[in-house]
Design a protein around this motif. Sequence first.
Motif, PDB file in Angstrom:
ATOM      1  N   PHE A   1      -0.693  43.923 -49.868  1.00  0.00           N
ATOM      2  CA  PHE A   1       0.105  43.191 -48.882  1.00  0.00           C
ATOM      3  C   PHE A   1       0.252  41.713 -49.225  1.00  0.00           C
ATOM      4  O   PHE A   1       1.329  41.132 -49.057  1.00  0.00           O
ATOM      5  N   VAL A   2      -0.815  41.096 -49.751  1.00  0.00           N
ATOM      6  CA  VAL A   2      -0.766  39.654 -50.057  1.00  0.00           C
ATOM      7  C   VAL A   2       0.263  39.338 -51.140  1.00  0.00           C
ATOM      8  O   VAL A   2       1.125  38.465 -50.942  1.00  0.00           O
ATOM      9  N   PRO A   3       0.247  40.032 -52.307  1.00  0.00           N
ATOM     10  CA  PRO A   3       1.298  39.739 -53.290  1.00  0.00           C
ATOM     11  C   PRO A   3       2.697  40.070 -52.779  1.00  0.00           C
ATOM     12  O   PRO A   3       3.675  39.442 -53.187  1.00  0.00           O
ATOM     13  N   THR A   4       2.777  41.051 -51.881  1.00  0.00           N
ATOM     14  CA  THR A   4       4.081  41.375 -51.298  1.00  0.00           C
ATOM     15  C   THR A   4       4.605  40.211 -50.466  1.00  0.00           C
ATOM     16  O   THR A   4       5.776  39.832 -50.577  1.00  0.00           O
ATOM     17  N   LEU A   5       3.738  39.653 -49.631  1.00  0.00           N
ATOM     18  CA  LEU A   5       4.148  38.510 -48.811  1.00  0.00           C
ATOM     19  C   LEU A   5       4.535  37.316 -49.679  1.00  0.00           C
ATOM     20  O   LEU A   5       5.546  36.652 -49.441  1.00  0.00           O
ATOM     21  N   ILE A   6       3.706  37.045 -50.694  1.00  0.00           N
ATOM     22  CA  ILE A   6       3.983  35.905 -51.575  1.00  0.00           C
ATOM     23  C   ILE A   6       5.292  36.120 -52.338  1.00  0.00           C
ATOM     24  O   ILE A   6       6.086  35.203 -52.524  1.00  0.00           O
ATOM     25  N   GLY A   7       5.522  37.369 -52.780  1.00  0.00           N
ATOM     26  CA  GLY A   7       6.747  37.672 -53.502  1.00  0.00           C
ATOM     27  C   GLY A   7       7.964  37.769 -52.600  1.00  0.00           C
ATOM     28  O   GLY A   7       9.089  37.518 -53.033  1.00  0.00           O
ATOM     29  N   MET A   8       7.747  38.129 -51.333  1.00  0.00           N
ATOM     30  CA  MET A   8       8.864  38.311 -50.412  1.00  0.00           C
ATOM     31  C   MET A   8       9.574  37.008 -50.084  1.00  0.00           C
ATOM     32  O   MET A   8      10.797  36.982 -49.909  1.00  0.00           O
ATOM     33  N   ALA A   9       8.823  35.926 -49.989  1.00  0.00           N
ATOM     34  CA  ALA A   9       9.437  34.638 -49.626  1.00  0.00           C
ATOM     35  C   ALA A   9      10.539  34.248 -50.617  1.00  0.00           C
ATOM     36  O   ALA A   9      11.685  34.015 -50.202  1.00  0.00           O
ATOM     37  N   PRO A  10      10.260  34.181 -51.934  1.00  0.00           N
ATOM     38  CA  PRO A  10      11.352  33.847 -52.853  1.00  0.00           C
ATOM     39  C   PRO A  10      12.406  34.942 -52.953  1.00  0.00           C
ATOM     40  O   PRO A  10      13.595  34.642 -53.089  1.00  0.00           O
ATOM     41  N   TYR A  11      11.979  36.219 -52.860  1.00  0.00           N
ATOM     42  CA  TYR A  11      12.952  37.305 -53.003  1.00  0.00           C
ATOM     43  C   TYR A  11      13.977  37.286 -51.852  1.00  0.00           C
ATOM     44  O   TYR A  11      15.190  37.246 -52.088  1.00  0.00           O
ATOM     45  N   ALA A  12      13.485  37.331 -50.622  1.00  0.00           N
ATOM     46  CA  ALA A  12      14.397  37.340 -49.473  1.00  0.00           C
ATOM     47  C   ALA A  12      15.124  36.006 -49.350  1.00  0.00           C
ATOM     48  O   ALA A  12      16.313  35.962 -49.029  1.00  0.00           O
TER      49      ALA A  12
ATOM     50  N   PRO B   1       7.143  39.932 -60.967  1.00  0.00           N
ATOM     51  CA  PRO B   1       5.724  40.140 -61.309  1.00  0.00           C
ATOM     52  C   PRO B   1       4.855  40.500 -60.106  1.00  0.00           C
ATOM     53  O   PRO B   1       3.934  41.317 -60.219  1.00  0.00           O
ATOM     54  N   LEU B   2       5.158  39.928 -58.957  1.00  0.00           N
ATOM     55  CA  LEU B   2       4.388  40.247 -57.760  1.00  0.00           C
ATOM     56  C   LEU B   2       4.736  41.636 -57.229  1.00  0.00           C
ATOM     57  O   LEU B   2       3.907  42.285 -56.585  1.00  0.00           O
ATOM     58  N   ASP B   3       5.939  42.117 -57.512  1.00  0.00           N
ATOM     59  CA  ASP B   3       6.310  43.478 -57.140  1.00  0.00           C
ATOM     60  C   ASP B   3       5.516  44.483 -57.977  1.00  0.00           C
ATOM     61  O   ASP B   3       5.030  45.497 -57.464  1.00  0.00           O
ATOM     62  N   VAL B   4       5.348  44.196 -59.276  1.00  0.00           N
ATOM     63  CA  VAL B   4       4.530  45.050 -60.144  1.00  0.00           C
ATOM     64  C   VAL B   4       3.086  45.070 -59.647  1.00  0.00           C
ATOM     65  O   VAL B   4       2.444  46.128 -59.564  1.00  0.00           O
ATOM     66  N   THR B   5       2.565  43.895 -59.310  1.00  0.00           N
ATOM     67  CA  THR B   5       1.194  43.780 -58.802  1.00  0.00           C
ATOM     68  C   THR B   5       1.008  44.597 -57.535  1.00  0.00           C
ATOM     69  O   THR B   5       0.020  45.331 -57.374  1.00  0.00           O
ATOM     70  N   ARG B   6       1.958  44.507 -56.633  1.00  0.00           N
ATOM     71  CA  ARG B   6       1.894  45.261 -55.381  1.00  0.00           C
ATOM     72  C   ARG B   6       1.839  46.758 -55.662  1.00  0.00           C
ATOM     73  O   ARG B   6       1.020  47.482 -55.083  1.00  0.00           O
ATOM     74  N   ARG B   7       2.696  47.253 -56.568  1.00  0.00           N
ATOM     75  CA  ARG B   7       2.721  48.678 -56.860  1.00  0.00           C
ATOM     76  C   ARG B   7       1.401  49.152 -57.469  1.00  0.00           C
ATOM     77  O   ARG B   7       0.877  50.207 -57.103  1.00  0.00           O
ATOM     78  N   ARG B   8       0.850  48.368 -58.401  1.00  0.00           N
ATOM     79  CA  ARG B   8      -0.409  48.784 -59.019  1.00  0.00           C
ATOM     80  C   ARG B   8      -1.530  48.848 -57.988  1.00  0.00           C
ATOM     81  O   ARG B   8      -2.397  49.715 -58.041  1.00  0.00           O
ATOM     82  N   MET B   9      -1.518  47.928 -57.017  1.00  0.00           N
ATOM     83  CA  MET B   9      -2.533  47.929 -55.967  1.00  0.00           C
ATOM     84  C   MET B   9      -2.333  49.108 -55.010  1.00  0.00           C
ATOM     85  O   MET B   9      -3.291  49.765 -54.594  1.00  0.00           O
ATOM     86  N   GLN B  10      -1.077  49.397 -54.642  1.00  0.00           N
ATOM     87  CA  GLN B  10      -0.791  50.505 -53.731  1.00  0.00           C
ATOM     88  C   GLN B  10      -1.216  51.842 -54.323  1.00  0.00           C
ATOM     89  O   GLN B  10      -1.673  52.743 -53.609  1.00  0.00           O
ATOM     90  N   LEU B  11      -1.046  51.987 -55.642  1.00  0.00           N
ATOM     91  CA  LEU B  11      -1.301  53.260 -56.315  1.00  0.00           C
ATOM     92  C   LEU B  11      -2.661  53.312 -56.997  1.00  0.00           C
ATOM     93  O   LEU B  11      -2.968  54.261 -57.714  1.00  0.00           O
TER      94      LEU B  11
END
Length: 322
Positions: free
Chosen positions: A175-186, A243-253
């Motif tokens: 969740f943390v990398p998702t939040l950090i990555g979401m700000a610039p993405y959105a 890069p934060l999207d990749v990190t999120r996926r590796r953590m989720q899985l």
Amino acid sequence: MALKTESTTSKNYEFVMKNLLAGGIAGMCSKTAVAPLDRIKILLQAHSNHYKHLGVVRGLRHIVHKESFLALYKGNGAQMVRIFPYAATQFTAFEIYKANLVVLLPHTKLIQHADKFIAGAAAGITAVALTYPLDTIRARLAFQVKGEHRYTGIAHTALEILKHEGGIRALYRGFVPTLIGMAPYAGFSFYSFEMLKYFLMKYASHVTCKKCERNTGGLVLKVPAKLFCGAVAGAIAQSFSYPLDVTRRRMQLAMMTPETSKFGLGMVTTLRLIYNENGIIKGLYRGMSINYLRAMPMVAVSFSTYELLKQYLQMDTGISLK
């Protein structure tokens, strides 16, 4: 005065309800359009033993050959359950934040541009915070291959994660990398789309615009121009946040196999492990080519559908703060 306030409140409520509907439908259309690319992206990002040696096209063919054509859409049911509230919240929150920022922030040229980025970033964070567990479930379902299924559906996946992986916290892994990555993405998605739309309407209206039949005759972008703005916005946004999207996926899985459990120890540790094991191009930006193929049509369809529904539902007036 009281009647005027009640009328404004009623109009705002109607706008929010219509906006939630338009945003939700736009999200569902965009995600369904790129569902096969979404699945192969997850398999490549997380180094599935069956797909890590394949590229995008060969990977898609392998899914159809080994499983079935419908397997391209594995996990899309969970995605639809997640994406409707996610997209509905994101688009509606953007309109609300943008309207409030116009009033709250100083009226300088810089701020007039920055408010769209800030509103987009805040809207993305709001949406992802509300719907993140469903994204984790969808990723687990999409990562499964035929003959190696651990989960039978959305409810079963959620219960298994809750029982065996640490409760609610497990549903929020990554969740943390998702939040950090979401700000610039959105932020960049909404900002880029709004600015591209502005420039096309101002400097190329004779080519890119037409009169809208459902309002007072004002100009609106043609569908190809909307798709262009959305595609470029998606490419820009993904370049910053991938890069934060990749990190999120590796953590989720991480808990799917014993070998990958080390990726569930935290964002910084996961980032370091990905970099140490595979570097930048083959690690942090692994699957980036497919992500461009996926993100550009996804954002294009999302924004275009939303804009078309706004016109159809006569929502161009926006929220009133008076």
